[in-house]
Design a protein around this motif. Structure first.
Motif, short mmCIF file in Angstrom:
data_model
loop_
_atom_site.label_atom_id
_atom_site.label_comp_id
_atom_site.label_asym_id
_atom_site.label_seq_id
_atom_site.Cartn_x
_atom_site.Cartn_y
_atom_site.Cartn_z
N LEU A 83 -4.66 5.76 7.88
CA LEU A 83 -4.11 5.86 6.52
C LEU A 83 -3.89 7.35 6.25
CD1 LEU A 83 -5.69 4.14 3.36
CD2 LEU A 83 -4.31 6.20 3.28
N CYS A 141 2.01 4.94 3.99
CA CYS A 141 0.82 5.67 4.42
C CYS A 141 0.13 5.05 5.64
CB CYS A 141 -0.20 5.72 3.28
SG CYS A 141 0.35 6.68 1.86
N PHE A 142 0.38 3.76 5.88
CA PHE A 142 -0.43 3.05 6.87
C PHE A 142 0.19 3.06 8.26
CE2 PHE A 142 -1.74 1.25 2.83
CZ PHE A 142 -3.12 1.17 2.97
N MET A 157 -6.54 6.83 -1.22
CA MET A 157 -7.19 5.68 -0.61
C MET A 157 -7.75 6.08 0.75
SD MET A 157 -7.75 2.63 -1.68
CE MET A 157 -6.53 2.49 -2.97
N CYS A 169 -0.78 9.82 0.41
CA CYS A 169 -1.21 8.82 -0.57
C CYS A 169 -1.19 9.39 -1.99
CB CYS A 169 -2.62 8.35 -0.21
SG CYS A 169 -3.31 7.19 -1.41
N ILE A 170 -0.67 8.59 -2.93
CA ILE A 170 -0.61 9.00 -4.34
C ILE A 170 -1.67 8.27 -5.18
CG2 ILE A 170 1.80 9.68 -4.26
CD1 ILE A 170 2.48 6.94 -5.53
N GLY A 171 -2.51 7.51 -4.54
CA GLY A 171 -3.62 6.88 -5.25
C GLY A 171 -3.21 5.79 -6.22
N CYS A 172 -2.11 5.11 -5.92
CA CYS A 172 -1.61 4.12 -6.88
C CYS A 172 -2.45 2.85 -6.91
CB CYS A 172 -0.16 3.76 -6.56
SG CYS A 172 0.03 2.87 -5.00
N GLY A 173 -3.19 2.58 -5.84
CA GLY A 173 -4.07 1.42 -5.80
C GLY A 173 -3.40 0.11 -5.44
N ARG A 174 -2.10 0.13 -5.13
CA ARG A 174 -1.41 -1.13 -4.82
C ARG A 174 -2.02 -1.81 -3.60
NH1 ARG A 174 2.30 2.44 -6.78
NH2 ARG A 174 4.03 1.71 -8.08
N CYS A 175 -2.32 -1.03 -2.58
CA CYS A 175 -2.87 -1.61 -1.34
C CYS A 175 -4.22 -2.25 -1.61
CB CYS A 175 -2.97 -0.55 -0.26
SG CYS A 175 -3.94 0.90 -0.76
N CYS A 224 2.89 -0.47 -0.15
CA CYS A 224 2.67 0.98 -0.23
C CYS A 224 4.01 1.70 -0.41
CB CYS A 224 1.97 1.48 1.03
SG CYS A 224 1.71 3.28 0.99
N PRO A 225 4.15 2.49 -1.48
CA PRO A 225 5.41 3.19 -1.73
C PRO A 225 5.59 4.45 -0.88
CG PRO A 225 3.86 3.70 -3.48
CD PRO A 225 3.17 2.71 -2.56
N LYS A 226 4.57 4.83 -0.15
CA LYS A 226 4.61 6.09 0.60
C LYS A 226 4.45 5.90 2.10
CE LYS A 226 5.12 8.83 -2.90
NZ LYS A 226 6.31 9.69 -3.04
S1 SF4 Z 1 -0.40 1.78 -1.71
FE1 SF4 Z 1 -0.09 3.63 -0.41
S2 SF4 Z 1 0.16 5.31 -1.89
FE2 SF4 Z 1 -0.76 3.59 -3.02
S3 SF4 Z 1 -3.02 3.93 -2.89
FE3 SF4 Z 1 -2.43 2.60 -1.15
S4 SF4 Z 1 -2.09 4.03 0.58
FE4 SF4 Z 1 -2.03 5.24 -1.32
#
Ligand code: SF4
Ligand code: SF4
Length: 105
Positions: A25, A95-96, A73, A30-36, A91-93
Motif C-alpha cells: 500500500l 495505492c494498492f 492507510m 494515500c489521501i486517507g479517505c477511508g474508502r478502502c 481507491c482514488p489514488k
Molecule cells: S482508498 Fe486509497 S487513498 Fe483512500 S484511504 Fe484507502 S489507500 Fe488511501
C-alpha cells in the motif's frame, strides 16, 4: 520446470478464480479517505495519523469530500487478506499492489 502452485478459488457456479492479494500500500500517495477501509471485508487495514511534520498545511486539493491528508492507510494485518480487490476498486489514488501468491508461504 513446474510452476509453483498458486492460491486459487472457485465461485459458487464452479468457475475458477485467482485471488489477487494485497502485497503493498503506497502510503505516500494515500489521501486517507477511508474508502478502502469501508469496503474491506477482512481485518487488513488500519488508518493512522501522519506525523505533524508530514501534514500539508497548504492543501489546495479540490477533490470534493472527506479526504484527510492528515491520515493514511496502512496494512496492519496483510495475512488476513482474501484477495478480493475491493480496496483497489474504490481507491482514488491507486495505492494498492496486488499479486497472486503461491500456496506455500
Ligand atoms: S482508498 Fe486509497 S487513498 Fe483512500 S484511504 Fe484507502 S489507500 Fe488511501
Ligand atoms: S483485497 Fe479485499 S481483503 Fe484484501 S485488503 Fe483489499 S478489500 Fe481487504
Amino acid at each position: 520446470m513446474g510452476a509453483e502452485p498458486i492460491i486459487t478459488g472457485i465461485t459458487r457456479g464452479g468457475t475458477s478464480w485467482t485471488p489477487q492479494f494485497v502485497t503493498a500500500l503506497n502510503e505516500e500517495k494515500c489521501i486517507g479517505c477511508g474508502r478502502c477501509f469501508k469496503v474491506c471485508p477482512r481485518d487488513v487495514l488500519t488508518i493512522v495519523q501522519r506525523a505533524i511534520d508530514d501534514v500539508d498545511l497548504d492543501d489546495d486539493d479540490d477533490d470534493d469530500d472527506d479526504d484527510s491528508d492528515n491520515s493514511f492507510m496502512t496494512l496492519s494485518n496483510p495475512l488476513d487478506c482474501i484477495g478480493c480487490e475491493a480496496c483497489s476498486r474504490v481507491c482514488p489514488k491507486a495505492c494498492f499492489t496486488h499479486e497472486a501468491l503461491p500456496l506455500a508461504a
